[in-house]
Design an enzyme around this catalytic site. Structure first.
Site, PDB file in Angstrom:
ATOM      1  N   HIS A  24      14.750  11.057   6.846  1.00 50.07           N
ATOM      2  CA  HIS A  24      15.929  11.515   6.104  1.00 50.07           C
ATOM      3  C   HIS A  24      15.711  12.849   5.373  1.00 50.07           C
ATOM      4  O   HIS A  24      15.779  12.955   4.159  1.00 50.07           O
ATOM      5  CB  HIS A  24      16.553  10.444   5.206  1.00 50.07           C
ATOM      6  CG  HIS A  24      15.633   9.632   4.338  1.00 50.07           C
ATOM      7  ND1 HIS A  24      14.743  10.184   3.477  1.00 50.07           N
ATOM      8  CD2 HIS A  24      15.517   8.292   4.200  1.00 50.07           C
ATOM      9  CE1 HIS A  24      14.120   9.224   2.836  1.00 50.07           C
ATOM     10  NE2 HIS A  24      14.555   8.069   3.251  1.00 50.07           N
ATOM     11  N   HIS A  78      10.040  -4.520  -0.245  1.00 48.62           N
ATOM     12  CA  HIS A  78      11.012  -3.421  -0.343  1.00 48.62           C
ATOM     13  C   HIS A  78      12.008  -3.575   0.807  1.00 48.62           C
ATOM     14  O   HIS A  78      11.612  -3.844   1.939  1.00 48.62           O
ATOM     15  CB  HIS A  78      10.248  -2.094  -0.234  1.00 48.62           C
ATOM     16  CG  HIS A  78      11.066  -0.856  -0.319  1.00 48.62           C
ATOM     17  ND1 HIS A  78      12.311  -0.792  -0.899  1.00 48.62           N
ATOM     18  CD2 HIS A  78      10.796   0.421   0.100  1.00 48.62           C
ATOM     19  CE1 HIS A  78      12.763   0.458  -0.839  1.00 48.62           C
ATOM     20  NE2 HIS A  78      11.874   1.212  -0.223  1.00 48.62           N
ATOM     21  N   GLU A  80      14.214  -1.206   2.018  1.00 50.51           N
ATOM     22  CA  GLU A  80      14.598  -0.072   2.864  1.00 50.51           C
ATOM     23  C   GLU A  80      14.236  -0.398   4.321  1.00 50.51           C
ATOM     24  O   GLU A  80      13.247  -1.079   4.607  1.00 50.51           O
ATOM     25  CB  GLU A  80      13.924   1.232   2.403  1.00 50.51           C
ATOM     26  CG  GLU A  80      14.557   2.441   3.081  1.00 50.51           C
ATOM     27  CD  GLU A  80      14.200   3.790   2.446  1.00 50.51           C
ATOM     28  OE1 GLU A  80      13.314   3.846   1.583  1.00 50.51           O
ATOM     29  OE2 GLU A  80      14.817   4.802   2.848  1.00 50.51           O
ATOM     30  N   ASP A  82      12.846   0.871   6.833  1.00 48.35           N
ATOM     31  CA  ASP A  82      11.546   1.076   7.477  1.00 48.35           C
ATOM     32  C   ASP A  82      10.611  -0.110   7.254  1.00 48.35           C
ATOM     33  O   ASP A  82       9.621  -0.265   7.970  1.00 48.35           O
ATOM     34  CB  ASP A  82      10.891   2.395   7.025  1.00 48.35           C
ATOM     35  CG  ASP A  82      10.912   2.612   5.533  1.00 48.35           C
ATOM     36  OD1 ASP A  82      11.787   2.056   4.851  1.00 48.35           O
ATOM     37  OD2 ASP A  82      10.046   3.349   5.032  1.00 48.35           O
ATOM     38  N   HIS A 145      10.397   2.481  -4.421  1.00 50.96           N
ATOM     39  CA  HIS A 145      11.264   3.597  -4.354  1.00 50.96           C
ATOM     40  C   HIS A 145      12.734   3.254  -4.534  1.00 50.96           C
ATOM     41  O   HIS A 145      13.572   4.134  -4.778  1.00 50.96           O
ATOM     42  CB  HIS A 145      10.959   4.253  -2.976  1.00 50.96           C
ATOM     43  CG  HIS A 145      11.957   5.061  -2.319  1.00 50.96           C
ATOM     44  ND1 HIS A 145      12.414   4.862  -1.052  1.00 50.96           N
ATOM     45  CD2 HIS A 145      12.601   6.153  -2.780  1.00 50.96           C
ATOM     46  CE1 HIS A 145      13.269   5.782  -0.727  1.00 50.96           C
ATOM     47  NE2 HIS A 145      13.413   6.589  -1.738  1.00 50.96           N
ATOM     48  N   ASP A 164       5.648   1.425  -0.670  1.00 49.82           N
ATOM     49  CA  ASP A 164       5.793   2.888  -0.639  1.00 49.82           C
ATOM     50  C   ASP A 164       4.769   3.593  -1.546  1.00 49.82           C
ATOM     51  O   ASP A 164       4.351   4.724  -1.255  1.00 49.82           O
ATOM     52  CB  ASP A 164       7.207   3.302  -1.097  1.00 49.82           C
ATOM     53  CG  ASP A 164       8.241   3.213   0.018  1.00 49.82           C
ATOM     54  OD1 ASP A 164       7.853   3.086   1.194  1.00 49.82           O
ATOM     55  OD2 ASP A 164       9.441   3.273  -0.294  1.00 49.82           O
ATOM     56  N   TYR A 192       4.274  13.046   0.043  1.00 51.78           N
ATOM     57  CA  TYR A 192       5.067  11.817  -0.044  1.00 51.78           C
ATOM     58  C   TYR A 192       5.618  11.647  -1.464  1.00 51.78           C
ATOM     59  O   TYR A 192       6.804  11.363  -1.672  1.00 51.78           O
ATOM     60  CB  TYR A 192       4.203  10.600   0.342  1.00 51.78           C
ATOM     61  CG  TYR A 192       5.017   9.349   0.517  1.00 51.78           C
ATOM     62  CD1 TYR A 192       5.539   9.003   1.755  1.00 51.78           C
ATOM     63  CD2 TYR A 192       5.313   8.539  -0.575  1.00 51.78           C
ATOM     64  CE1 TYR A 192       6.319   7.877   1.907  1.00 51.78           C
ATOM     65  CE2 TYR A 192       6.097   7.411  -0.438  1.00 51.78           C
ATOM     66  CZ  TYR A 192       6.595   7.085   0.810  1.00 51.78           C
ATOM     67  OH  TYR A 192       7.379   5.970   0.949  1.00 51.78           O
ATOM     68  N   HIS A 225       2.733   2.838   4.227  1.00 52.47           N
ATOM     69  CA  HIS A 225       2.771   4.055   5.047  1.00 52.47           C
ATOM     70  C   HIS A 225       1.379   4.682   5.034  1.00 52.47           C
ATOM     71  O   HIS A 225       0.780   4.848   3.956  1.00 52.47           O
ATOM     72  CB  HIS A 225       3.747   5.092   4.489  1.00 52.47           C
ATOM     73  CG  HIS A 225       5.181   4.667   4.520  1.00 52.47           C
ATOM     74  ND1 HIS A 225       5.881   4.469   5.694  1.00 52.47           N
ATOM     75  CD2 HIS A 225       6.066   4.426   3.524  1.00 52.47           C
ATOM     76  CE1 HIS A 225       7.124   4.123   5.403  1.00 52.47           C
ATOM     77  NE2 HIS A 225       7.259   4.081   4.099  1.00 52.47           N
TER      78      HIS A 225
HETATM   79 FE1  FEO Z   1      11.483   3.394   0.582  1.00 49.22          FE
HETATM   80 FE2  FEO Z   1       9.099   3.299   3.035  1.00 49.22          FE
HETATM   81  O1  FEO Z   1      10.758   2.978   2.226  1.00 49.22           O
END
Ligand code: FEO
Length: 394
Positions: A24, A78, A80, A82, A145, A164, A192, A225
């Protein structure tokens, strides 16, 4: 597609998104990973899902260790996409599993998916869950996040599954920080932070304090990540960097961001750079025609001075500058001293848009500097004087 054991009976079951080049708006030249972890005990727990389009790979890794019908819990750190895009698919394969998340996580899952028939266990900071030999302790970390974000600590193994937090968009053949040059992985962690977590420094500081209050003894940080920080030295390194970034402390540098049509704004940028460098201020200069916004934002963590310059196109900011200013505004860097500058042909005034953003962010400023057509030496001297005024701001 095998899982990788990172501690006794704790497995990495993540996936690597080698071809990801954009997240994004954030450029990801090294791809990314969506790490998940499987803890095998009397009760089996999966921590985090993956992007939907990589679901088959994650499921294959889980199956290399256990059948999904044996999973007791799916911990959602989380929501989100991903990390939760394939949770509905996982729940179809493991309908007996209970979703463990916080209240905001449950609300977000219900807002994204049809959760009919899902069993939830709602936790809050300090709650624990025993799997047998492993005890999970939870810490909610809102806005790191999203409002639903949380981290899961494995007490006996001293592992923080941080989602995250402490992550990097970095895909490589290894899952360990030790296998990548430390400077490179720290730079990716910095990128990041700058592009994902910059607005949430206060929340990051709170999370670090909460980890201290819970007396978490951390020997491994396994984010969702990038690579895993292992051992006290690596863990101390990334915790120290987060403490610094979250505090808003900068390196006293200057960052000049601009674009140019016929070279006038570039000349103003070059003049500003010369003045700053002559004053002994480390300065970087980014032209948006060749730099991605996310690459530029990393330098904002180090910057005391910010100078954004734009040409005028059809009485508006140059589109790439407008895009950058919007992106930067949302990330809300704090405590900067700033100058807006630019050039125009027949009607000026576009620097007012940049100035307004500076003021909205509460930064100290000097008046904008604009030039009609090509700046001559007298105008460049005036620009140099305006930059000197900027440096003098206390
Ligand atoms: Fe806020 Fe890796 O998602």
């Amino acid at each position: 597609m095998n899982a990788i054991e990172i501690s006794k009976n704790i497995y990495w079951t993540g996936v690597k998104d080698w071809n990801l080049r954009e997240f994004h708006g954030y450029a990801t030249p090294h791809g990314s990973t969506y790490n998940s972890y499987l803890i095998v005990d009397d009760k089996i727990a999966l921590i985090d899902g993956a992007k939907q389009y990589l679901s088959a790979e994650q499921i294959a890794r889980i199956k290399s260790v256990t059948d999904l019908s044996k999973m007791t819990y799916i911990i959602v750190n989380h929501v989100e996409m991903d990390h939760s895009g394939n949770i509905p698919e996982l729940m179809k394969l493991a309908p007996q599993a209970k979703i463990v998340t916080n209240a905001a996580g449950k609300m977000a899952l219900e807002a994204h998916f049809d959760t009919t028939g899902w069993n939830f266990q709602i936790i809050k900071t300090g709650d624990t869950l025993s799997l047998g030999k492993h005890t999970l302790e939870f810490m909610t970390t809102p806005m790191l996040h999203w409002p639903d974000s949380m981290m899961t600590y494995v007490k006996e193994d001293k592992i923080l599954l941080s989602n995250d937090g402490f992550g990097q968009h970095y895909a490589t053949d290894s899952i360990w920080v030790k296998d990548v040059p430390l400077d490179l992985i720290c730079q990716e962690a910095k990128s990041y932070y700058a592009n994902i977590l910059f607005p949430y420094g206060a929340q990051a500081e709170k999370a670090l304090n909460t980890a201290g209050q819970l007396e978490l003894d951390i020997e491994m940080i396994a984010p969702s990540h990038g690579c895993i920080w292992s051992g006290k030295e690596e863990v101390g390194k990334i915790l120290g960097l987060y403490a610094k970034w979250a505090s808003g402390q900068n390196e006293g540098k200057a960052v000049i961001v601009y674009d140019t049509m016929w070279g006038a704004t570039a000349k103003l940028a070059e003049t500003a750079m010369a003045v700053l460098q002559d004053a002994g201020i480390p300065t970087v200069k980014h032209c948006l025609s060749v730099k991605n916004v996310s690459e530029v934002m990393v330098d904002f963590l180090d910057a005391k001075y910010v100078l954004i310059g734009s040409p005028t196109l059809n009485n508006q900011l140059f589109p790439r500058v407008a895009g950058f200013v919007t992106y930067m505004h949302g990330l809300q860097p704090k405590n900067k001293k700033a100058l807006a500058f630019g050039s125009y042909g027949w009607k000026g005034g576009v620097t007012a848009y940049i100035q307004k953003v500076y003021e909205d962010l509460g930064w100290q400023t000097v008046p904008p500097f604009e030039q009609k057509y090509t700046p001559k030496s007298d105008v460049l001297a005036q620009m140099a004087e305006r930059v000197r005024e900027l440096i003098k701001l206390s």
